[in-house]
Write an enzyme that holds these catalytic residues in place. Structure first.
Site, PDB file in Angstrom:
ATOM      1  N   CYS A 269      22.690 -11.018 -26.386  1.00 12.40           N
ATOM      2  CA  CYS A 269      23.667 -11.336 -28.063  1.00 12.40           C
ATOM      3  C   CYS A 269      23.216 -11.630 -29.497  1.00 12.40           C
ATOM      4  CB  CYS A 269      23.690 -12.573 -27.358  1.00 12.40           C
ATOM      5  SG  CYS A 269      21.480 -13.445 -27.537  1.00 12.40           S
TER       6      CYS A 269
ATOM      7  N   LYS B 279      -2.877   6.317   9.914  1.00 16.53           N
ATOM      8  CA  LYS B 279      -4.085   5.722   9.072  1.00 16.53           C
ATOM      9  C   LYS B 279      -2.735   4.620   8.493  1.00 16.53           C
ATOM     10  CE  LYS B 279      -7.441   5.468   6.246  1.00 16.53           C
ATOM     11  NZ  LYS B 279      -7.540   4.300   4.777  1.00 16.53           N
TER      12      LYS B 279
ATOM     13  N   CYS C   7      14.670 -13.485 -25.732  1.00 19.62           N
ATOM     14  CA  CYS C   7      15.904 -13.423 -26.603  1.00 19.62           C
ATOM     15  C   CYS C   7      16.142 -15.182 -26.654  1.00 19.62           C
ATOM     16  CB  CYS C   7      17.096 -13.505 -25.780  1.00 19.62           C
ATOM     17  SG  CYS C   7      18.327 -14.151 -26.090  1.00 19.62           S
TER      18      CYS C   7
ATOM     19  N   TYR D  30      -7.479  -1.393  16.888  1.00 21.56           N
ATOM     20  CA  TYR D  30      -7.686   0.795  16.665  1.00 21.56           C
ATOM     21  C   TYR D  30      -9.435   0.770  16.739  1.00 21.56           C
ATOM     22  CZ  TYR D  30      -8.459  -0.004  11.271  1.00 21.56           C
ATOM     23  OH  TYR D  30      -8.826  -1.074  10.493  1.00 21.56           O
TER      24      TYR D  30
ATOM     25  N   CYS E  52      22.878 -17.218 -24.831  1.00 23.32           N
ATOM     26  CA  CYS E  52      23.096 -16.415 -24.283  1.00 23.32           C
ATOM     27  C   CYS E  52      23.228 -15.667 -23.356  1.00 23.32           C
ATOM     28  CB  CYS E  52      21.672 -15.525 -24.386  1.00 23.32           C
ATOM     29  SG  CYS E  52      21.265 -13.472 -23.965  1.00 23.32           S
TER      30      CYS E  52
ATOM     31  N   ASP F  87      12.095 -21.807  23.113  1.00 30.17           N
ATOM     32  CA  ASP F  87      12.396 -22.595  22.745  1.00 30.17           C
ATOM     33  C   ASP F  87      11.978 -24.299  23.487  1.00 30.17           C
ATOM     34  OD1 ASP F  87      12.526 -21.431  20.292  1.00 30.17           O
ATOM     35  OD2 ASP F  87      14.679 -22.071  20.547  1.00 30.17           O
TER      36      ASP F  87
ATOM     37  N   ARG G 265     -12.422  -7.331   5.757  1.00 28.79           N
ATOM     38  CA  ARG G 265     -14.016  -6.698   5.866  1.00 28.79           C
ATOM     39  C   ARG G 265     -14.816  -7.159   5.094  1.00 28.79           C
ATOM     40  NH1 ARG G 265     -14.128  -2.110   3.137  1.00 28.79           N
ATOM     41  NH2 ARG G 265     -16.127  -0.472   4.187  1.00 28.79           N
TER      42      ARG G 265
ATOM     43  N   LYS H  96     -10.488  11.409  14.681  1.00 26.26           N
ATOM     44  CA  LYS H  96     -12.187  10.505  15.472  1.00 26.26           C
ATOM     45  C   LYS H  96     -12.970  11.051  16.522  1.00 26.26           C
ATOM     46  CE  LYS H  96     -10.203   6.136  14.162  1.00 26.26           C
ATOM     47  NZ  LYS H  96      -9.804   4.414  14.554  1.00 26.26           N
TER      48      LYS H  96
ATOM     49  N   ASP I 110      -1.879   1.021   5.678  1.00 28.57           N
ATOM     50  CA  ASP I 110      -2.315   0.703   4.855  1.00 28.57           C
ATOM     51  C   ASP I 110      -2.240  -0.019   4.645  1.00 28.57           C
ATOM     52  OD1 ASP I 110      -3.408   1.375   2.541  1.00 28.57           O
ATOM     53  OD2 ASP I 110      -1.777   1.792   0.914  1.00 28.57           O
TER      54      ASP I 110
ATOM     55  N   SER J  23     -16.358   2.024   6.244  1.00 30.70           N
ATOM     56  CA  SER J  23     -15.309   2.714   5.839  1.00 30.70           C
ATOM     57  C   SER J  23     -14.865   3.840   5.881  1.00 30.70           C
ATOM     58  CB  SER J  23     -15.604   2.660   3.620  1.00 30.70           C
ATOM     59  OG  SER J  23     -14.340   3.126   3.618  1.00 30.70           O
TER      60      SER J  23
ATOM     61  N   LYS K 157      -6.084  12.320   4.050  1.00 31.78           N
ATOM     62  CA  LYS K 157      -4.994  11.531   2.991  1.00 31.78           C
ATOM     63  C   LYS K 157      -3.317  12.037   2.407  1.00 31.78           C
ATOM     64  CE  LYS K 157      -7.038   7.186   2.075  1.00 31.78           C
ATOM     65  NZ  LYS K 157      -7.112   7.214   0.520  1.00 31.78           N
TER      66      LYS K 157
ATOM     67  N   ASP L 193      15.632 -16.718  22.927  1.00 30.81           N
ATOM     68  CA  ASP L 193      15.029 -17.895  22.503  1.00 30.81           C
ATOM     69  C   ASP L 193      14.833 -19.066  22.806  1.00 30.81           C
ATOM     70  OD1 ASP L 193      14.094 -14.824  20.792  1.00 30.81           O
ATOM     71  OD2 ASP L 193      16.155 -15.351  19.284  1.00 30.81           O
TER      72      ASP L 193
ATOM     73  N   GLU M 186      15.398 -19.776  26.406  1.00 31.71           N
ATOM     74  CA  GLU M 186      14.520 -20.559  27.464  1.00 31.71           C
ATOM     75  C   GLU M 186      13.670 -20.749  26.855  1.00 31.71           C
ATOM     76  OE1 GLU M 186      16.744 -18.384  30.986  1.00 31.71           O
ATOM     77  OE2 GLU M 186      15.492 -17.250  29.316  1.00 31.71           O
TER      78      GLU M 186
ATOM     79  N   CYS N  83      18.383  -9.586 -29.553  1.00 35.39           N
ATOM     80  CA  CYS N  83      18.426  -9.649 -28.297  1.00 35.39           C
ATOM     81  C   CYS N  83      19.828  -8.519 -28.544  1.00 35.39           C
ATOM     82  CB  CYS N  83      19.296 -10.864 -27.643  1.00 35.39           C
ATOM     83  SG  CYS N  83      19.206 -10.536 -26.188  1.00 35.39           S
TER      84      CYS N  83
ATOM     85  N   GLU O 291      -5.147   9.447  14.673  1.00 35.12           N
ATOM     86  CA  GLU O 291      -3.899   8.010  14.683  1.00 35.12           C
ATOM     87  C   GLU O 291      -3.477   8.416  13.005  1.00 35.12           C
ATOM     88  OE1 GLU O 291      -7.171   5.211  15.177  1.00 35.12           O
ATOM     89  OE2 GLU O 291      -7.717   5.784  17.006  1.00 35.12           O
TER      90      GLU O 291
HETATM   91  S1  IVH Z   1     -11.148   3.459  12.164  1.00 35.67           S
HETATM   92  C1  IVH Z   1     -15.416   2.568  11.792  1.00 35.67           C
HETATM   93  N1  IVH Z   1      -8.582   3.782  12.211  1.00 35.67           N
HETATM   94  O1  IVH Z   1      -8.465   2.625   6.773  1.00 35.67           O
HETATM   95  C2  IVH Z   1     -14.287   3.084  12.026  1.00 35.67           C
HETATM   96  N2  IVH Z   1      -9.461   2.503  10.260  1.00 35.67           N
HETATM   97  O2  IVH Z   1     -10.320   3.863   4.423  1.00 35.67           O
HETATM   98  C3  IVH Z   1     -12.969   1.999  10.760  1.00 35.67           C
HETATM   99  N3  IVH Z   1      -7.341   2.596   8.824  1.00 35.67           N
HETATM  100  O3  IVH Z   1     -11.447   0.178   6.520  1.00 35.67           O
HETATM  101  C4  IVH Z   1     -11.783   2.080  10.527  1.00 35.67           C
HETATM  102  N4  IVH Z   1      -5.719   2.558   9.787  1.00 35.67           N
HETATM  103  O4  IVH Z   1      -9.238  -0.449   6.944  1.00 35.67           O
HETATM  104  C5  IVH Z   1      -9.617   3.188  11.444  1.00 35.67           C
HETATM  105  N5  IVH Z   1      -6.301   4.400  12.512  1.00 35.67           N
HETATM  106  C6  IVH Z   1      -7.137   3.496  11.472  1.00 35.67           C
HETATM  107  C7  IVH Z   1      -7.313   2.841  10.596  1.00 35.67           C
HETATM  108  C8  IVH Z   1      -7.906   2.696   9.934  1.00 35.67           C
HETATM  109  C9  IVH Z   1      -6.482   2.441   8.934  1.00 35.67           C
HETATM  110  C10 IVH Z   1      -8.428   1.503   7.623  1.00 35.67           C
HETATM  111  C11 IVH Z   1      -9.588   0.427   7.879  1.00 35.67           C
HETATM  112  C12 IVH Z   1     -10.621   1.186   6.544  1.00 35.67           C
HETATM  113  C13 IVH Z   1      -9.583   2.264   6.167  1.00 35.67           C
HETATM  114  C14 IVH Z   1     -10.966   3.100   5.810  1.00 35.67           C
END
Ligand code: IVH
Length: 670
Positions: A407, A113, A422, A222, A427, A37, A134, A286, A115, A82, A310, A33, A35, A404, A111
């Site tokens: 008290c 997913k 309260c 991704y 208190c 900085d 998005r 995918k 959140d 989506s 999911k 760190d 170096e 409360c 992959e």
């Molecule tokens: S691919 C056309 N890959 O999930 C392909 N999405 O529920 C578009 N997300 O809007 C998305 N991990 O925000 C893709 N490994 C992943 C992801 C991913 C999370 C999210 C993304 C998308 C939402 C859909």
């Protein structure tokens, strides 16, 4: 412009970019760190001297100017789609069947997913030119300035790269960062973010990029949007190439020959998901071959070549043993459900806040009820619902108290507020929480006085408000059970040191509703003393960029309360909140009004001590030598500042002369 300087600047940028990439993306730094900085400092110095050399892709240019009142809306060149959902294996098999109706054969990639929040990053000739949310999928918000502050988003791609490329990925926040952000928000009287997704989204949509920069966010890439040439043949290759361009890519990606193999991998992802520090909500499957993506196409919402699986939320059944009440520093009374301990997503939980009366009513929760619990956003314990079918009839209804619980004073529920409060400022629960808040890290930062000790001193009426801390004696501390000599001395020492806390920390420790650390700093910078803040009008407060009408009202209301005024004047008696300018600065010393530069190592004191002494004698201590400098004071190994002083004919003083002049003109206040 000297070519040598230009080359030095690009060499420094390349080194810094490489080091950042290793640190943030590869997570395996090759330089320390210190170096790093040093390189960064060197670049800043050169850019300050030669501002014409600053380019937007310089690593020093991550935090830019504020957006106006809202972000511009920009159309996506290709829609940001989506994903459809599957909840079990048969639904995945159905997806596989649909795919294979249009194409004969294909393989898959699975992959994690994540959140978070999907974003699209446009690079032209390797430089980040546009970053969009998005939005509704066809139009997003221009959040380029904020995205630039995220270290895992390259400002410049590693070559070779296509002329134009849009990289899509997810912005996420770690759970530890969520906890930190929520702690700060709580102190500022703001509602906590329920999960890492909301926190990531809230942080990225800040009008001030400095706020985004202060939150630790990450990008995982991704997918590719518009691109000027064919980028990759398969999804696996896309991820490989994104890595080569300088991105972190989605974790746990793996090629699968068949949908059965993909299913095995998904189950593995589910098992492993707890080890990711950010929120996850499933897996994405995918089609591996990109040429098939084109054949399969998309509906108006979702691609036909991918689907999200999911995971069911980790929910457990348990029994409510009690509904306790906790009283906060502002008097808010919060009901808390206590239940038989259960293990949920990596840890055992036994309590969940019910927030307020309305939530208790909404859930219709009773003591003895069987309930379903989970962790909201994988972090915060939460009651999902009551299993009413399991009621035996002996469950006890819970009613918010009229008095409360600590008290016994009256409680009120103000208009527009969800909280019962309260009404007693004295208190013991409120007093204790106010004191604990004052002591906390980032405020007065006084170590050694924990919950148990403070509670004992409050109930013995030794501590009645924050100012009583400063008159605590050893005898007072010995009233606490099992207090030892060493601890008592340590506590008293820490309290003594806290008499010197900055005005910012003092304001923040007072816990004025809505005023957090950032606002405290603004108040102290703009007003300079507690008296000026107390006397400020609403207009004066609102003039400060960062203080809005609600906060201004809250500050005025706080200082209208005679109890708070009394506290401030007691604190003043102990030297807290005394304006800086009243910390007597001499006006007739050898150094008064003189611009002084310190360089090299001093023997008898640190440079900071020297700076403080000089300032108390009226000197203005600056960091660089110019024609306007009066004295350059040098210690061992002085470096270029001394040479420059000699070149400019500025008077120089060695350590001996400094000490002589300090002693001879010693200010009575120093
Ligand atoms: S691919 C056309 N890959 O999930 C392909 N999405 O529920 C578009 N997300 O809007 C998305 N991990 O925000 C893709 N490994 C992943 C992801 C991913 C999370 C999210 C993304 C998308 C939402 C859909």
């Amino acid at each position: 412009m000297n070519e040598e300087i230009k080359n030095k600047v690009s060499e420094l940028r390349a080194k810094i970019n490489q080091a950042s990439y290793e640190y943030y993306v590869l997570e395996s730094p090759t330089i320390t760190d210190f170096e790093f900085d040093k390189l960064y400092r060197e670049l800043i110095d050169l850019e300050t001297k030669y501002p014409e050399l600053i380019t937007p892709d310089s690593p020093t240019q991550r935090v830019g100017g504020k957006a106006d009142s809202k972000f511009d809306t920009v159309s996506h060149r290709l829609p940001m789609l989506s994903l459809g959902n599957a909840f079990n294996f048969p639904e995945l098999q159905a997806f596989d069947k649909r795919v294979k109706k249009s194409i004969e054969t294909c393989t898959y990639t699975t992959e994690l997913k994540m959140d978070g929040l999907a974003v699209s990053l446009r690079y032209e000739n390797g430089l980040l030119t546009l970053g969009l949310t998005r939005g509704d999928g066809t139009q997003g918000e221009n959040i380029t300035q904020n995205l630039r502050t995220i270290r895992t988003i390259p400002l410049k791609l590693i070559p070779p790269f296509p002329d134009i490329i849009e990289v899509r990925g997810e912005i996420v926040m770690n759970e530890s960062e969520l906890t930190r952000v929520n702690r700060d928000r709580e102190e500022e009287g703001l509602p906590a973010f329920a999960n890492t997704r909301n926190a990531a989204s809230g942080s990225i949509r800040q009008l001030d990029p400095a706020v985004t920069a202060s939150r630790k966010l990450d990008l995982y890439a991704y997918h590719i949007g518009e691109v000027s040439e064919r980028f990759a043949e398969t999804q696996s290759e896309t991820l490989e190439k994104l890595t080569a361009l300088g991105f972190k890519v989605v974790p746990m990606h793996k090629h699968a020959e068949t949908i059965d193999e993909a299913w095995e991998q998904i189950q593995m992802i589910e098992k492993e998901k707890a080890r990711f520090p950010f929120g996850t909500d499933g897996a994405v499957i995918k089609v591996e071959e990109i040429k098939h993506h084109e054949t399969l196409g998309a509906t108006s919402h979702e691609p036909r070549w991918a689907i999200a699986f999911k995971f069911p939320p980790d929910e457990k059944e348990t029994k409510v043993t009690n509904i306790a009440l906790s009283v906060g520093r502002t008097g808010a009374i919060t009901p808390v459900a206590e239940f038989e301990p259960v293990f949920v997503e990596g840890s055992t939980i036994s309590r969940a806040s019910l927030h307020n009366e309305d939530e208790v009513k909404r859930l219709d929760i009773r003591i003895g009820d069987t309930v379903i619990v989970r962790k909201a956003g994988s972090v915060i314990p939460e009651i999902v619902r009551v299993v009413k079918e399991k009621r035996l009839g002996d469950e006890q209804e819970f009613i918010m108290p009229e008095k409360c619980p600590v008290c016994g004073s009256d409680t009120i529920r103000e208009e527009d507020s969800a909280y019962l409060k309260c009404t007693n400022f004295d208190c013991p629960a409120q007093v204790k929480e106010r004191i604990l808040f004052f002591l906390a890290r980032g405020n007065a930062d006084i170590d050694g006085l924990g919950d148990v000790i403070v509670e004992s001193l409050v109930s013995a009426e030794i501590l009645k408000d924050v100012s009583d801390l400063f008159s605590l004696t050893k005898e007072d501390l010995f009233t606490v059970e099992r207090m030892g000599d060493v601890l008592a001395e340590k506590i008293l020492r820490n309290i003594e040191n806290a008499k010197n806390i900055s005005l910012t920390k003092l304001i923040s420790g007072l816990g004025i509703p809505l005023v957090g650390k950032v606002a405290s700093k603004l108040l102290s910078q703009n007003f300079g003393s507690m008296d000026s803040i107390m006397n400020a009008t609403k207009e004066e407060l609102e003039k400060i960029d960062g203080i809005g009408p609600k906060m201004a009202d809250s500050i005025i209301y706080f200082f209208k309360n005679p109890r708070n005024m009394n506290l401030i004047s007691k604190l003043k008696c102990f030297g807290l909140g005394v304006p800086e300018e009243k910390k007597e600065v001499s006006t007739d010393s050898f150094f008064s009004g003189k611009k002084v530069v310190l360089t090299g190592t001093l023997n008898s004191m640190t440079r900071n001590e020297a700076k403080e002494k000089l300032e108390s004698l009226g000197a203005i201590v600056v960091s660089s030598v110019s024609k306007k400098t009066d004295y350059v004071i040098f210690g061992a190994d002085p470096g270029t500042k001394l040479t420059k002083a000699e070149e400019l004919g500025i008077e120089t003083l060695d350590e001996q002369s400094l000490i002589r002049n300090l002693v001879e003109t010693q200010s009575p206040y120093a």
